[in-house]
Design an enzyme around this catalytic site. Structure first.
Site, PDB file in Angstrom:
ATOM      1  N   SER A   1       0.817  -1.213   0.000  1.00 44.40           N
ATOM      2  CA  SER A   1       0.000   0.000   0.000  1.00 44.40           C
ATOM      3  C   SER A   1       0.859   1.275   0.000  1.00 44.40           C
ATOM      4  CB  SER A   1      -0.941   0.005   1.206  1.00 44.40           C
ATOM      5  OG  SER A   1      -0.212  -0.113   2.401  1.00 44.40           O
ATOM      6  N   CYS A   2       2.167   1.153   0.213  1.00 49.49           N
ATOM      7  CA  CYS A   2       3.008   2.357   0.200  1.00 49.49           C
ATOM      8  C   CYS A   2       3.250   2.890  -1.211  1.00 49.49           C
ATOM      9  CB  CYS A   2       4.325   2.119   0.918  1.00 49.49           C
ATOM     10  SG  CYS A   2       5.398   1.015   0.030  1.00 49.49           S
TER      11      CYS A   2
ATOM     12  N   TYR B   1      11.366   1.839  -1.663  1.00 44.29           N
ATOM     13  CA  TYR B   1      10.642   0.575  -1.794  1.00 44.29           C
ATOM     14  C   TYR B   1       9.423   0.786  -2.692  1.00 44.29           C
ATOM     15  CZ  TYR B   1       8.013  -3.520  -0.126  1.00 44.29           C
ATOM     16  OH  TYR B   1       7.301  -4.693  -0.024  1.00 44.29           O
TER      17      TYR B   1
ATOM     18  N   LYS C   1       8.294  -1.053  -6.246  1.00 44.06           N
ATOM     19  CA  LYS C   1       7.024  -1.773  -6.377  1.00 44.06           C
ATOM     20  C   LYS C   1       6.164  -1.198  -7.511  1.00 44.06           C
ATOM     21  CE  LYS C   1       7.414  -4.997  -3.322  1.00 44.06           C
ATOM     22  NZ  LYS C   1       7.399  -6.412  -3.776  1.00 44.06           N
TER      23      LYS C   1
ATOM     24  N   HIS D   1       8.546  -4.047  11.225  1.00 40.77           N
ATOM     25  CA  HIS D   1       7.363  -3.192  11.180  1.00 40.77           C
ATOM     26  C   HIS D   1       6.790  -3.060  12.590  1.00 40.77           C
ATOM     27  CE1 HIS D   1       7.428  -4.109   6.791  1.00 40.77           C
ATOM     28  NE2 HIS D   1       7.126  -2.828   6.762  1.00 40.77           N
TER      29      HIS D   1
HETATM   30  P1  GDP Z   1       5.028   2.123   7.782  1.00 46.38           P
HETATM   31  O1  GDP Z   1       3.628   1.580   7.814  1.00 46.38           O
HETATM   32  O2  GDP Z   1       5.678   2.030   6.450  1.00 46.38           O
HETATM   33  O3  GDP Z   1       5.075   3.529   8.342  1.00 46.38           O
HETATM   34  O4  GDP Z   1       5.957   1.182   8.691  1.00 46.38           O
HETATM   35  P2  GDP Z   1       6.042   0.717  10.217  1.00 46.38           P
HETATM   36  O5  GDP Z   1       5.190  -0.485  10.430  1.00 46.38           O
HETATM   37  O6  GDP Z   1       7.508   0.550  10.498  1.00 46.38           O
HETATM   38  O7  GDP Z   1       5.510   1.927  11.109  1.00 46.38           O
HETATM   39  C1  GDP Z   1       4.142   2.215  11.232  1.00 46.38           C
HETATM   40  C2  GDP Z   1       3.931   3.259  12.321  1.00 46.38           C
HETATM   41  O8  GDP Z   1       4.157   2.648  13.599  1.00 46.38           O
HETATM   42  C3  GDP Z   1       4.851   4.476  12.258  1.00 46.38           C
HETATM   43  O9  GDP Z   1       4.092   5.614  12.620  1.00 46.38           O
HETATM   44  C4  GDP Z   1       5.875   4.160  13.353  1.00 46.38           C
HETATM   45  O10 GDP Z   1       6.492   5.305  13.898  1.00 46.38           O
HETATM   46  C5  GDP Z   1       4.976   3.483  14.391  1.00 46.38           C
HETATM   47  N1  GDP Z   1       5.693   2.695  15.393  1.00 46.38           N
HETATM   48  C6  GDP Z   1       5.473   2.758  16.741  1.00 46.38           C
HETATM   49  N2  GDP Z   1       6.326   1.985  17.407  1.00 46.38           N
HETATM   50  C7  GDP Z   1       7.096   1.372  16.474  1.00 46.38           C
HETATM   51  C8  GDP Z   1       8.172   0.436  16.561  1.00 46.38           C
HETATM   52  O11 GDP Z   1       8.606   0.023  17.631  1.00 46.38           O
HETATM   53  N3  GDP Z   1       8.705   0.001  15.371  1.00 46.38           N
HETATM   54  C9  GDP Z   1       8.230   0.434  14.157  1.00 46.38           C
HETATM   55  N4  GDP Z   1       8.784  -0.043  13.031  1.00 46.38           N
HETATM   56  N5  GDP Z   1       7.244   1.356  14.061  1.00 46.38           N
HETATM   57  C10 GDP Z   1       6.686   1.801  15.203  1.00 46.38           C
END
Ligand code: GDP
Length: 307
Positions: free
Chosen positions: A110-111, A138, A142, A181
């Site tokens: 979805s990004c 990324y 895609k 993630h």
């Molecule tokens: P995104 O969906 O591409 O933004 O990828 P992520 O799954 O890495 O992050 C999703 C959201 O979750 C962002 O707003 C991050 O800042 C938040 N987030 C909160 N805590 C965490 C953490 O411990 N790890 C990651 N990766 N994201 C976090």
């Protein structure tokens, strides 16, 4: 529309979270599943990929192989994210086209959609505005992949399709805090906080961004459905139709894990895109619906997490 019975399917990326879920799901279909370990086939080696597809002649190629990572990894290793994905997907699509593979399914994310796309995001929002900066590398790879599949379909009359899953989680996820993630990261952090008796659990960013999450077993079921029932040039969204804030998912994870302390938000970490809820009505209109609720899916993922 496309009968899978008696077909052979090559799942590229069968060790990953998506590929392994798809292999599990395909066990209940009357098909032969082909896989290749890294030692057997380097997906970045174009002649090797061509030779493999030519020799095995799968009826279906599913591209679940990709270099993936969370918001921090995308930011730290942009060259890896764009280059590796461009090479892997080009090699597989090229090899499948050369062998005139009857069906190919390319998986995106979805990004690919503009950072500020109107919500819920329909397939035609593609390329209508600037991307989210943190994962643009990324996303560009895609977008190139789905356009490549579409171009081969158009020019060579091949049944190549693309699906864009929403944010995924589940067994086989990456739990390394630097590259994961949000869901696996918070499952890991909540588990460790509970085990060590810590009072707080740190959540990156403001907690206000909204994300749509799907358990990977639901995705695998949707992929089998799409292989059978979808054959068109535009990519198709695969989502649940609802989203939650990061603060909400963090609270649910704390409950599932049994962490009773406080959530602390770290504003020095990036929020990423404010919202990315997809419109999956094209898929639901064909007759597919997700089955796994967020709380059940999180409990299942936590049970499967290496402790
Ligand atoms: P995104 O969906 O591409 O933004 O990828 P992520 O799954 O890495 O992050 C999703 C959201 O979750 C962002 O707003 C991050 O800042 C938040 N987030 C909160 N805590 C965490 C953490 O411990 N790890 C990651 N990766 N994201 C976090």
């Amino acid at each position: 529309m496309f009968d899978l019975a008696g077909r052979s399917l090559f799942v590229a990326g069968h060790r990953g979270m998506v590929g392994s879920a798809l292999v599990r799901r395909l066990a209940s279909e009357p098909v032969t599943v082909l896989t290749a370990d890294r030692a057997q086939l380097d997906l970045t080696d174009q002649p090797a990929v061509r030779a493999f597809i030519r020799a095995k002649r799968p009826d279906v190629v599913v591209i679940a192989a990709a270099k993936v990572g969370g918001i921090a990894a995308n930011n730290d290793y942009p060259a890896d994210f764009i280059a590796t994905n461009l090479v892997i997907q080009s090699n597989l699509i090229d090899a499948a086209a050369a062998a005139r593979t009857p069906k190919l399914l390319f998986l995106g994310s979805s990004c690919i959609y503009p950072r500020l796309a109107p919500q819920p995001i329909t397939e035609d929002a593609l390329l209508t505005g600037p991307l989210e900066a943190t994962n643009q590398w990324y996303a560009i790879a895609k977008i190139a992949g789905l356009k490549l599949a579409e171009a081969y379909r158009h020019q060579h009359g091949l049944d190549f399709i693309s699906a864009m899953p929403t944010n995924l989680y589940g067994p086989g996820d990456n739990y390394d805090l630097a590259s994961s993630h949000v869901i696996p990261a918070l499952l890991r952090k909540a588990h460790e906080a509970k085990t060590t008796g810590a009072d707080t659990l740190t959540v990156w960013g403001s907690g206000t961004p909204r994300r749509e999450f799907m358990h990977v077993d639901d995705l695998a079921d949707a992929l089998v459905f799409v292989l059978k029932h979808y054959s068109d040039a535009p990519h198709i969204n695969i989502g649940t139709g609802s989203d939650v804030t990061i603060a909400e998912v963090a609270e649910t994870i704390a409950q599932v894990v049994g962490f009773t302390g406080r959530l602390v938000f770290d504003p020095t970490k990036p929020d990423g895109t404010p919202r990315k809820l997809m419109d999956s009505s094209r898929l639901t209109a064909l007759g597919w619906t997700p089955r796994i609720s967020l709380v059940d899916g999180l409990a299942h993922a936590y049970a499967a997490m290496p402790k």
